[in-house]
Design a protein around this motif. Structure first.
Motif, PDB file in Angstrom:
ATOM      1  N   ALA A   1     -32.469  56.818 -19.750  1.00 48.36           N
ATOM      2  CA  ALA A   1     -31.216  57.476 -19.386  1.00 48.36           C
ATOM      3  C   ALA A   1     -30.310  56.592 -18.528  1.00 48.36           C
ATOM      4  O   ALA A   1     -29.080  56.648 -18.643  1.00 48.36           O
ATOM      5  N   GLU A   2     -30.895  55.756 -17.666  1.00 45.10           N
ATOM      6  CA  GLU A   2     -30.081  54.997 -16.714  1.00 45.10           C
ATOM      7  C   GLU A   2     -29.154  54.002 -17.399  1.00 45.10           C
ATOM      8  O   GLU A   2     -28.050  53.746 -16.929  1.00 45.10           O
ATOM      9  N   ASN A   3     -29.616  53.415 -18.482  1.00 43.02           N
ATOM     10  CA  ASN A   3     -28.728  52.462 -19.169  1.00 43.02           C
ATOM     11  C   ASN A   3     -28.528  52.779 -20.649  1.00 43.02           C
ATOM     12  O   ASN A   3     -27.975  51.971 -21.388  1.00 43.02           O
ATOM     13  N   GLY A   4     -28.961  53.961 -21.070  1.00 44.03           N
ATOM     14  CA  GLY A   4     -28.650  54.416 -22.421  1.00 44.03           C
ATOM     15  C   GLY A   4     -29.414  53.723 -23.527  1.00 44.03           C
ATOM     16  O   GLY A   4     -28.993  53.775 -24.684  1.00 44.03           O
ATOM     17  N   ARG A   5     -30.543  53.094 -23.211  1.00 35.93           N
ATOM     18  CA  ARG A   5     -31.319  52.440 -24.268  1.00 35.93           C
ATOM     19  C   ARG A   5     -32.074  53.483 -25.083  1.00 35.93           C
ATOM     20  O   ARG A   5     -32.678  54.404 -24.540  1.00 35.93           O
ATOM     21  N   LEU A   6     -32.043  53.303 -26.398  1.00 42.29           N
ATOM     22  CA  LEU A   6     -32.635  54.252 -27.328  1.00 42.29           C
ATOM     23  C   LEU A   6     -33.683  53.531 -28.168  1.00 42.29           C
ATOM     24  O   LEU A   6     -33.404  52.506 -28.777  1.00 42.29           O
ATOM     25  N   PHE A   7     -34.903  54.097 -28.186  1.00 47.03           N
ATOM     26  CA  PHE A   7     -36.015  53.482 -28.901  1.00 47.03           C
ATOM     27  C   PHE A   7     -36.541  54.460 -29.946  1.00 47.03           C
ATOM     28  O   PHE A   7     -36.656  55.659 -29.680  1.00 47.03           O
ATOM     29  N   VAL A   8     -36.889  53.933 -31.118  1.00 48.26           N
ATOM     30  CA  VAL A   8     -37.468  54.757 -32.177  1.00 48.26           C
ATOM     31  C   VAL A   8     -38.586  53.978 -32.864  1.00 48.26           C
ATOM     32  O   VAL A   8     -38.570  52.750 -32.914  1.00 48.26           O
ATOM     33  N   THR A   9     -39.547  54.715 -33.394  1.00 47.57           N
ATOM     34  CA  THR A   9     -40.620  54.103 -34.180  1.00 47.57           C
ATOM     35  C   THR A   9     -41.128  55.140 -35.171  1.00 47.57           C
ATOM     36  O   THR A   9     -40.479  56.164 -35.405  1.00 47.57           O
ATOM     37  N   GLY A  10     -42.298  54.860 -35.754  1.00 44.65           N
ATOM     38  CA  GLY A  10     -42.874  55.778 -36.721  1.00 44.65           C
ATOM     39  C   GLY A  10     -44.383  55.755 -36.663  1.00 44.65           C
ATOM     40  O   GLY A  10     -44.995  54.930 -35.981  1.00 44.65           O
ATOM     41  N   LYS A  11     -44.981  56.669 -37.388  1.00 45.98           N
ATOM     42  CA  LYS A  11     -46.434  56.740 -37.463  1.00 45.98           C
ATOM     43  C   LYS A  11     -46.952  55.509 -38.220  1.00 45.98           C
ATOM     44  O   LYS A  11     -46.525  55.252 -39.350  1.00 45.98           O
ATOM     45  N   LEU A  12     -47.851  54.747 -37.597  1.00 49.64           N
ATOM     46  CA  LEU A  12     -48.455  53.547 -38.183  1.00 49.64           C
ATOM     47  C   LEU A  12     -47.449  52.421 -38.406  1.00 49.64           C
ATOM     48  O   LEU A  12     -47.711  51.502 -39.189  1.00 49.64           O
ATOM     49  N   TRP A  13     -46.329  52.464 -37.722  1.00 55.50           N
ATOM     50  CA  TRP A  13     -45.335  51.397 -37.859  1.00 55.50           C
ATOM     51  C   TRP A  13     -45.745  50.190 -37.002  1.00 55.50           C
ATOM     52  O   TRP A  13     -46.199  50.369 -35.861  1.00 55.50           O
ATOM     53  N   PRO A  14     -45.559  48.969 -37.492  1.00 57.43           N
ATOM     54  CA  PRO A  14     -45.871  47.775 -36.707  1.00 57.43           C
ATOM     55  C   PRO A  14     -44.766  47.381 -35.733  1.00 57.43           C
ATOM     56  O   PRO A  14     -44.930  46.419 -34.979  1.00 57.43           O
ATOM     57  N   THR A  15     -43.669  48.106 -35.758  1.00 56.83           N
ATOM     58  CA  THR A  15     -42.508  47.742 -34.954  1.00 56.83           C
ATOM     59  C   THR A  15     -41.918  48.968 -34.271  1.00 56.83           C
ATOM     60  O   THR A  15     -41.876  50.060 -34.866  1.00 56.83           O
ATOM     61  N   LEU A  16     -41.488  48.782 -33.035  1.00 55.12           N
ATOM     62  CA  LEU A  16     -40.681  49.761 -32.316  1.00 55.12           C
ATOM     63  C   LEU A  16     -39.290  49.160 -32.180  1.00 55.12           C
ATOM     64  O   LEU A  16     -39.145  47.985 -31.823  1.00 55.12           O
ATOM     65  N   PHE A  17     -38.271  49.928 -32.480  1.00 56.50           N
ATOM     66  CA  PHE A  17     -36.903  49.430 -32.521  1.00 56.50           C
ATOM     67  C   PHE A  17     -36.084  49.981 -31.366  1.00 56.50           C
ATOM     68  O   PHE A  17     -36.168  51.168 -31.053  1.00 56.50           O
ATOM     69  N   GLU A  18     -35.282  49.118 -30.756  1.00 53.80           N
ATOM     70  CA  GLU A  18     -34.209  49.560 -29.880  1.00 53.80           C
ATOM     71  C   GLU A  18     -32.937  49.533 -30.708  1.00 53.80           C
ATOM     72  O   GLU A  18     -32.610  48.509 -31.322  1.00 53.80           O
ATOM     73  N   ILE A  19     -32.239  50.666 -30.771  1.00 55.39           N
ATOM     74  CA  ILE A  19     -31.072  50.769 -31.637  1.00 55.39           C
ATOM     75  C   ILE A  19     -29.871  51.307 -30.859  1.00 55.39           C
ATOM     76  O   ILE A  19     -30.015  51.860 -29.767  1.00 55.39           O
ATOM     77  N   GLU A  20     -28.701  51.129 -31.430  1.00 55.70           N
ATOM     78  CA  GLU A  20     -27.523  51.865 -30.972  1.00 55.70           C
ATOM     79  C   GLU A  20     -26.909  52.545 -32.182  1.00 55.70           C
ATOM     80  O   GLU A  20     -27.036  52.074 -33.325  1.00 55.70           O
ATOM     81  N   LEU A  21     -26.272  53.660 -31.929  1.00 55.74           N
ATOM     82  CA  LEU A  21     -25.701  54.435 -33.021  1.00 55.74           C
ATOM     83  C   LEU A  21     -24.352  53.880 -33.440  1.00 55.74           C
ATOM     84  O   LEU A  21     -23.575  53.398 -32.618  1.00 55.74           O
ATOM     85  N   VAL A  22     -24.077  53.975 -34.740  1.00 54.48           N
ATOM     86  CA  VAL A  22     -22.800  53.560 -35.312  1.00 54.48           C
ATOM     87  C   VAL A  22     -22.217  54.767 -36.025  1.00 54.48           C
ATOM     88  O   VAL A  22     -22.778  55.223 -37.028  1.00 54.48           O
ATOM     89  N   PRO A  23     -21.106  55.326 -35.528  1.00 55.71           N
ATOM     90  CA  PRO A  23     -20.506  56.477 -36.209  1.00 55.71           C
ATOM     91  C   PRO A  23     -20.081  56.117 -37.634  1.00 55.71           C
ATOM     92  O   PRO A  23     -19.486  55.053 -37.867  1.00 55.71           O
ATOM     93  N   ASP A  24     -20.387  56.987 -38.578  1.00 61.78           N
ATOM     94  CA  ASP A  24     -19.951  56.759 -39.957  1.00 61.78           C
ATOM     95  C   ASP A  24     -18.437  56.886 -40.029  1.00 61.78           C
ATOM     96  O   ASP A  24     -17.830  57.727 -39.366  1.00 61.78           O
ATOM     97  N   GLU A  25     -17.841  56.067 -40.887  1.00 63.37           N
ATOM     98  CA  GLU A  25     -16.369  56.040 -40.972  1.00 63.37           C
ATOM     99  C   GLU A  25     -15.805  57.352 -41.462  1.00 63.37           C
ATOM    100  O   GLU A  25     -14.659  57.695 -41.181  1.00 63.37           O
ATOM    101  N   ALA A  26     -16.625  58.117 -42.201  1.00 66.43           N
ATOM    102  CA  ALA A  26     -16.132  59.373 -42.764  1.00 66.43           C
ATOM    103  C   ALA A  26     -16.059  60.482 -41.716  1.00 66.43           C
ATOM    104  O   ALA A  26     -15.555  61.566 -41.982  1.00 66.43           O
ATOM    105  N   ASN A  27     -16.564  60.218 -40.513  1.00 65.50           N
ATOM    106  CA  ASN A  27     -16.570  61.265 -39.477  1.00 65.50           C
ATOM    107  C   ASN A  27     -15.162  61.739 -39.152  1.00 65.50           C
ATOM    108  O   ASN A  27     -14.279  60.952 -38.916  1.00 65.50           O
TER     109      ASN A  27
END
Length: 234
Positions: free
Chosen positions: A208-234
């Motif tokens: 929360a302090e710096n807005g870092r967002l992390f995602v992964t999956g079940k049995l995934w070899p990688t954890l990702f730090e991502i930022e969101l990109v609004p779709d142009e159609a929004n």
């Protein structure tokens, strides 16, 4: 609104971890895993290296699910056992257990109540001291109820939920249950990096302090730090 993503960082993740709950705390990740063929676990992991710093074998009788940090306690759900484990955050000592009637999928909190999912379209609000239900909410989008709500994270006043067996995260208004945004993470994991078949996207952690967002999956070899990109159609 709908969003895609930009990858900021990639970090190692245990490809044998069937990720069910994920938290970011002070540069480290806390993770709950569960699967029938190996014992469920509670673990503390170094974010950058993926090194396992602390490990608790929850046992093969329990299928570990969502994980939340409330004050100095870790709360771990189980899938069909109807029991939640409450641990000391530092030692992983089991302090006590709670029982509940539904399945256990994801759990987070809003600073006042625990918020829990059970794989349906319902979010349950629970007292963090007793686990008693204090409210519930049906989640819907413009097409109707949104089911299979799984791992949860509370981010900037919204509940974010993995939708099981999909590459989508939904953003939910906790006052109304309305889906306010959809994040499409298709293509995040490069199948060429896999050493074994990977399971679905699951696991959201937020700094929360710096807005870092992390995602992964079940049995995934990688954890990702991502930022969101609004779709142009929004």
């Amino acid at each position: 609104p709908s969003y895609s993503y930009r990858i900021i960082n990639r970090y190692p993740h245990d490809p044998d971890a069937f990720t069910q709950g994920l938290l970011y705390v002070d540069g480290e990740l806390y993770e709950s895993t569960g699967i029938k063929r190996t014992p469920s676990s509670l673990r503390r992991v170094d974010l950058t290296t993926g090194e396992l710093l602390q490990f608790l074998d929850v046992g093969s009788d329990y299928f570990g699910e969502g994980l939340a940090l409330w004050q100095d306690k870790l709360i771990q759900l189980t899938w069909q056992n109807g029991v939640a484990f409450v641990y000391d955050k530092e030692s992983f000592e089991l302090l006590h257990t709670w029982e509940y009637e539904t399945e256990g999928w994801g759990i987070t909190h809003n600073g006042r109540c625990l918020i829990m999912s059970d794989g349906s379209d319902t979010l349950y609000f629970r007292d963090p001291e007793t686990f008693a239900e204090v409210g519930r909410l049906t989640v819907q989008d413009q097409n109707g109820p949104v089911r299979l709500l799984n791992e949860l994270e509370y981010i900037d006043g919204e509940v974010w939920a993995n939708v099981w067996q999909s590459n989508r995260i939904v953003r939910i208004d906790p006052a109304t249950g309305q889906v306010t945004g959809i994040i499409d993470l298709a293509g995040l994991l490069d199948s060429a990096t896999l050493t074994q078949p990977a399971d679905v996207l699951n696991g959201i952690a937020y700094h929360a302090e710096n807005g870092r967002l992390f995602v992964t999956g079940k049995l995934w070899p990688t954890l990702f730090e991502i930022e969101l990109v609004p779709d142009e159609a929004n």
